[in-house]
Structure formats: C-alpha cells, structure tokens
Write an enzyme that holds these catalytic residues in place. Sequence first.
Site, PDB file in Angstrom:
ATOM      1  N   VAL A  77     -21.802  78.547 -45.857  1.00  0.00           N
ATOM      2  CA  VAL A  77     -21.499  79.984 -45.851  1.00  0.00           C
ATOM      3  C   VAL A  77     -20.115  80.188 -46.464  1.00  0.00           C
ATOM      4  O   VAL A  77     -19.150  79.544 -46.043  1.00  0.00           O
ATOM      5  CB  VAL A  77     -21.499  80.531 -44.406  1.00  0.00           C
ATOM      6  CG1 VAL A  77     -21.291  82.039 -44.410  1.00  0.00           C
ATOM      7  CG2 VAL A  77     -22.800  80.163 -43.688  1.00  0.00           C
ATOM      8  N   CYS A  78     -20.029  81.085 -47.441  1.00  0.00           N
ATOM      9  CA  CYS A  78     -18.724  81.363 -48.059  1.00  0.00           C
ATOM     10  C   CYS A  78     -17.773  81.942 -47.006  1.00  0.00           C
ATOM     11  O   CYS A  78     -18.046  83.005 -46.425  1.00  0.00           O
ATOM     12  CB  CYS A  78     -18.866  82.337 -49.216  1.00  0.00           C
ATOM     13  SG  CYS A  78     -17.254  82.882 -49.844  1.00  0.00           S
ATOM     14  N   ILE A  79     -16.667  81.282 -46.812  1.00  0.00           N
ATOM     15  CA  ILE A  79     -15.770  81.676 -45.724  1.00  0.00           C
ATOM     16  C   ILE A  79     -15.104  83.025 -45.993  1.00  0.00           C
ATOM     17  O   ILE A  79     -14.956  83.843 -45.078  1.00  0.00           O
ATOM     18  CB  ILE A  79     -14.734  80.564 -45.436  1.00  0.00           C
ATOM     19  CG1 ILE A  79     -13.903  80.889 -44.198  1.00  0.00           C
ATOM     20  CG2 ILE A  79     -13.824  80.318 -46.638  1.00  0.00           C
ATOM     21  CD1 ILE A  79     -13.107  79.720 -43.673  1.00  0.00           C
ATOM     22  N   ALA A  82     -17.605  85.701 -45.410  1.00  0.00           N
ATOM     23  CA  ALA A  82     -17.990  85.747 -44.001  1.00  0.00           C
ATOM     24  C   ALA A  82     -16.925  86.418 -43.143  1.00  0.00           C
ATOM     25  O   ALA A  82     -17.230  87.302 -42.336  1.00  0.00           O
ATOM     26  CB  ALA A  82     -18.270  84.332 -43.490  1.00  0.00           C
TER      27      ALA A  82
END
Lengths: 130, 125
Positions: A77-79, A82
């Site tokens: 998940v792209c931080i 997110a």
Amino acid sequence: MRYGLLVEGAPYSSQAAHSALRFATALVARGHRLESVFFYHDGVYNAARLAAPPQDEPHLYDAWCSLHAEHGTQLQVCIAAALRRGLLDPREADRHGKSGHSVESPFELTGLGQLVDLGQAVDRLVTFAP
Amino acid sequence: MPTHAPATGDLLVILRHAPHGSSWLREGLDAALVAAAFGQAVTLLFQGDGVLSLVEGQGPGPLGQKGTAATLDMLAMYDIESLFYDQVALAGFGFAPQQLQLPATGVEAGAIAPLIAGHRLVLTF
C-alpha cells in the site's frame, strides 16, 4: 509468468478492485505467479481492516487476505496515499498520535519505489483503474 | 502528422485527468517522479481531460490543494522531458499548443499505440 497488479479503485465504489481480484484468481488458477498487488490512489482503501460489507456481497478485504495466505502474494500500500486518507498501520498511528490503526498485516505500507521495483521484477504489471 | 520516431523508455505514465477536481494527476505525477528518481527513463502522455494539465497559468485555487503546476515545472529536474499530448483533445478544449506550460509534442491517435509499445512498463492514471 510473473505478474503484478496495480489497483487504483476503492472497494465497492468502482469495478476496479472487483476486476483486479477476479483477474488475480484467474492468474493463479492458470499456474501463473502473482508477486504483489500494489494499492495506490483510492485503491488504498482496499487495505482498510475495518471493512464490513453486507454478507451477500463479496468481501474484498478478506479475499485479498486469502490471496496472500494461499499464494504468498504481497499486499503493498502506498504510504503517502494511505496516510492522507486515514489508513495507518500501528507504527504510523503511534507516530501520528492516533488512538487506533486501520491497516495491518498482511497489508504493508510502503513507498512508491516499491511499485517501480515491482514493475521491473515482473513480466507483466496490470493496472486496474476506475 | 507526426514525423518523429516513436519515443521509447522504461516507463510510460498516461495521465487522463484534469489538474483540478481529483488527486489523479498529482498521484500520477508522483509515480513518474519516483520512477525517475530510481533511474528509470520516463515518458508522459497526457490524454483526454489530462491535456488540460499542460495549459499554462493555473493556480492552486481556494480548496487549499497544492496544485500541479509547480510539479510540472520540476519534471525537467528529474530528467522527464519526453512529454506527449493528444492534440485532438487539446484542440477540442479550444487550446493551442502555444498555450502550454511546457514544451510537449502533440500526437494523433494513431501515434499512441507505438508510444505504448515503445515502453516496457505503462502506468495509467
């Protein structure tokens, strides 16, 4: 072949996540290897651990987790995408002083560099956008 | 008609959304910048509403969003200078190539398939 998926659609808002999951299931059924699913843009909402859809609808969150458990597919998940949408793992929740977390293993918060690496590592990277 | 050879590179990022109203453009550009920082040769294709991203003189507006004009100005610093746009889409919005913020090459629909074929990896936003 080795595959990666990029999912950019939120669950239940568009067809993107449903289609990506069906494609993922078909891939592994045909003997291909699905290395990782990378969630970006509104796709990061797929990692929301509190998702509670009606029982007569596909449970996308559980289905992603099964994909990881049964086939070792990474759920990245792209931080940056997110955090601004309220999706924090325990570490980030602590760092930002939040009382709870919304992302947990097997989903992992990671950087966009991992998406670039994934694109280089696999034979095909397929985008699922709304 | 395009007279140049189709561009090639490691990564083609296709941007289909206008600069305002969603985070598509910003997050697409972020992916392009990160890839370039990782040493990938990146090409951008602005398609459909995405061509509006290139029109000069756009501010961030009252919503408190950062806007993308500044990010576009940074592309050259990341060696992202291979920029293409759908010229039919741009004309459809009533803009001329002289009104673009950055030097970019207009392409017709027929040139898009070779552009995609010239890149090993394509990300669509």
